[in-house]
Design an enzyme around this catalytic site. Structure first.
Site, PDB file in Angstrom:
ATOM      1  N   ASP A 275       5.683  23.116  31.548  1.00 43.11           N
ATOM      2  CA  ASP A 275       6.667  22.231  30.908  1.00 43.11           C
ATOM      3  C   ASP A 275       8.077  22.588  31.375  1.00 43.11           C
ATOM      4  O   ASP A 275       8.247  23.178  32.443  1.00 43.11           O
ATOM      5  CB  ASP A 275       6.535  22.357  29.382  1.00 43.11           C
ATOM      6  CG  ASP A 275       6.808  21.057  28.655  1.00 43.11           C
ATOM      7  OD1 ASP A 275       7.987  20.650  28.634  1.00 43.11           O
ATOM      8  OD2 ASP A 275       5.875  20.450  28.118  1.00 43.11           O
TER       9      ASP A 275
ATOM     10  N   HIS B 207      12.042  20.783  25.462  1.00 48.73           N
ATOM     11  CA  HIS B 207      10.725  20.163  25.275  1.00 48.73           C
ATOM     12  C   HIS B 207       9.591  21.182  25.291  1.00 48.73           C
ATOM     13  O   HIS B 207       8.689  21.153  24.453  1.00 48.73           O
ATOM     14  CB  HIS B 207      10.524  19.110  26.365  1.00 48.73           C
ATOM     15  CG  HIS B 207       9.293  18.298  26.236  1.00 48.73           C
ATOM     16  ND1 HIS B 207       8.101  18.637  26.838  1.00 48.73           N
ATOM     17  CD2 HIS B 207       9.047  17.127  25.581  1.00 48.73           C
ATOM     18  CE1 HIS B 207       7.186  17.717  26.576  1.00 48.73           C
ATOM     19  NE2 HIS B 207       7.734  16.791  25.806  1.00 48.73           N
TER      20      HIS B 207
ATOM     21  N   SER C 247       3.359  14.111  23.217  1.00 50.16           N
ATOM     22  CA  SER C 247       3.666  15.465  23.699  1.00 50.16           C
ATOM     23  C   SER C 247       3.241  16.532  22.704  1.00 50.16           C
ATOM     24  O   SER C 247       2.870  17.640  23.094  1.00 50.16           O
ATOM     25  CB  SER C 247       5.171  15.619  23.932  1.00 50.16           C
ATOM     26  OG  SER C 247       5.552  15.148  25.192  1.00 50.16           O
TER      27      SER C 247
END
Length: 564
Positions: free
Chosen positions: A182, A238, A397
């Site tokens: 990520d 994120h 996600s």
């Protein structure tokens, strides 16, 4: 392991786009056309990846290809070539054993160039050499999240997926590691620090002590900027949010709890300084090479199927690893990659009431036949900032790492299980959400149901038969042609009675002659081809380069499995 299989074939007719040939070179221009949905920001500029046919392996000299057509192309476009996964007989970055067989990734090369030629021109010229199995741009995946104003709420999703019951069975083996590929992970966040996987064979001392080619990769690696600090850049958290869903530390008097409880995570940062996920698939290979049995990828591309990326997926699967990916947030039925590739677990999203997650008309969980199962994706509370644990909004996600962590708990409880068995068990023990009125339009498009970790750990004794390979008479199929089609089956769990399968498609240009095939009884982990093949005919009016999807219903008389 297969997610709900997309039985897909490309109809092998070529359209000839208007892109001109590269001056001074000869060759056809119609092998490849950029997908209409792809723009400049969706691909790496002036970069093409391709694989040469195994018959031409003798032309490979180190990181180059000693073939006149390739060399002429490099000169014409002012290009450089490199072997994409070089210097290792059994995979990238030191993976695997000393196998005598050719690793398919060793035949893949990358060309970068300076002159102003289009990607279509370069790709088509590579095809014209006749030594290339495939050639394509490098697609750049996008992150999947929908942030909103932070509001402190409870982690309802732990209740919905019955994580509390699961933790009475197992709290996870610290030797089972999830690769979080990520934007980076804040390894100092007080709710994450204890569950970061460290490489004690390479302490931080300026030396590559374990000889893996990475100096001081003690807490993961940053492939985007090539250093040993996998922490995210400011404003690009994120990966930290995703990690909180999977592995926030429980029972530490702060923050919340991740689904995996004691499971460790390996941070692999794939974003460059600009935030682009330029090393996404290389990041997955790094995670596999460094001991991760489960990989989470909460990002992807809407459209843009890539043979190169499918090959990476197949390689990861061959290593016994489970690849989990978010199904997408566009609230449509489009295929989303990597989630929609074969051998990837595609995760859809639900809300507090087990309805398909929906934010607005253009923002919500994707839904299609490739989705394997779903998990909560709305109002997710997870790790945030340097020390917070708050509601960061919604997105598939955050459903994906719940499934990855659940897979880690199952593997902890059943360490002898293969990747196929872990995924089959998760799919077979979901809670059915088809009866919810809101979900009526999405039946068959949210996978087998919503994750229930407790059931996955406590229920057994049933078979689970699913497709694992598709074979056809021909590789490329012309309009008007009839072909035989074999769909090979795998029974991942308990023995099954005699199995039959029936295929169907909504494509008006495909006529199915023989729709049903028989397989007989199947033992645990047995793979079988049908006694006789399916049969299809392609209509003369078939669209060029069409991707055709089939549904398959499988039954042993007692159990029924629907795959697409």
């Amino acid at each position: 392991m297969s997610r709900s299989l997309l039985i897909a074939i490309f109809i092998g007719l070529f359209v000839f786009p208007s892109s001109a040939q590269i001056p001074g070179l000869k060759g056809r221009t119609g092998y490849f056309k950029m997908p209409a949905s792809m723009g400049d920001s969706d691909v790496v500029s002036k970069t093409v990846v391709f694989k040469i046919k195994a018959d031409y392996i003798d032309f490979i000299i180190g990181g180059n290809i000693n073939h006149s057509d390739i060399q002429a192309l490099l000169i014409a476009i002012n290009g450089k070539i490199k072997r994409k996964h070089a210097d290792d007989d059994d995979g990238a970055h030191g993976m695997g054993s000393q196998s005598a067989t050719i690793n398919p990734l060793s035949l893949i090369f990358e060309i970068t160039y300076l002159d102003n030629f289009t990607l279509e021109q370069v790709v088509n010229q590579l095809y014209s050499s006749n030594i290339v199995q495939y050639a394509e741009p490098l697609y750049i995946p996008k992150l999947l999240y929908t942030p909103n104003d932070p509001v402190a709420v409870n982690q309802y999703y732990l209740t919905n997926i019955n994580a509390y019951g699961a933790w009475d069975i197992t709290k996870g083996d610290t030797n089972v590691v999830i690769g979080i590929v990520d934007t980076g992970v804040d390894i100092l966040h007080p709710d994450l620090a204890n569950n970061i996987k460290h490489n004690y064979n390479d302490p931080i001392d300026g030396v590559d002590n374990d000889g893996d080619g990475y100096i001081d990769n003690f807490s993961g690696w940053d492939l985007g900027e090539n250093d040993n600090n996998p922490a995210p850049k400011v404003g690009n958290q994120h990966g930290t949010w995703v990690t909180g869903c999977a592995a926030a530390t429980p029972d530490n008097g702060k923050g919340g709890a991740g689904v995996g409880f004691n499971i460790k995570v390996l941070p692999v940062k794939i974003a460059n300084a600009g935030g682009y996920l330029v090393n996404a698939y290389d990041g997955v290979l790094y995670a596999v090479a460094h001991g991760c049995k489960i990989i989470n990828t909460s990002w992807g591309t809407d459209g843009g199927y890539s043979q190169y990326c499918q090959e990476i997926v197949n390689y990861v699967h061959s290593k016994g690893c489970i690849w989990v990916a978010a199904a997408g947030n566009s609230n449509n039925q489009n295929l989303f990659y990597p989630a929609s590739y074969d051998n990837v677990v595609s995760v859809g999203g639900t809300d507090q009431n087990d309805q398909k997650w929906l934010f607005n008309s253009s923002n919500g969980s994707n839904y299609n036949g490739s989705v394997d199962l779903s998990a909560p994706a709305k109002a997710i509370v997870t790790a945030y900032g340097t020390d917070q644990f708050i509601n960061i909004g919604g997105g598939t996600s955050f459903a994906s790492p719940q499934i990855a962590a659940a897979a880690a708990l199952v593997l902890s409880e059943f360490p002898a299980y293969t990747a196929d068995q872990v995924v089959a068990l998760l799919k077979a023990t979901t809670d059915n959400i088809n009866g919810i009125a809101f979900n009526a339009p999405y039946v068959g498009k949210l996978g087998t149901g919503r994750l229930n970790v407790y059931r996955a750990l406590t229920e057994s004794g049933f078979p689970y038969v699913q497709p694992y390979a598709v074979r056809a008479t021909y590789g490329a199929i012309s309009a008007g042609q009839s072909i035989d089609l074999w769909v090979d089956m795998l029974n991942a769990l308990s023995p099954s009675a005699a199995v039959t399968a029936t295929i169907s498609t909504t494509n008006p240009y495909i006529n199915i002659g023989v729709a049903t095939a028989s397989y007989g009884a199947m033992a645990t982990l047995e793979k079988k081809s049908s006694v006789a093949p399916f049969s299809i005919t392609v209509d003369n009016n078939m669209v060029y380069n069409e991707l055709v999807s089939f549904s398959v219903q499988i039954t042993d008389g007692t159990h029924t499995w629907n795959e697409q």
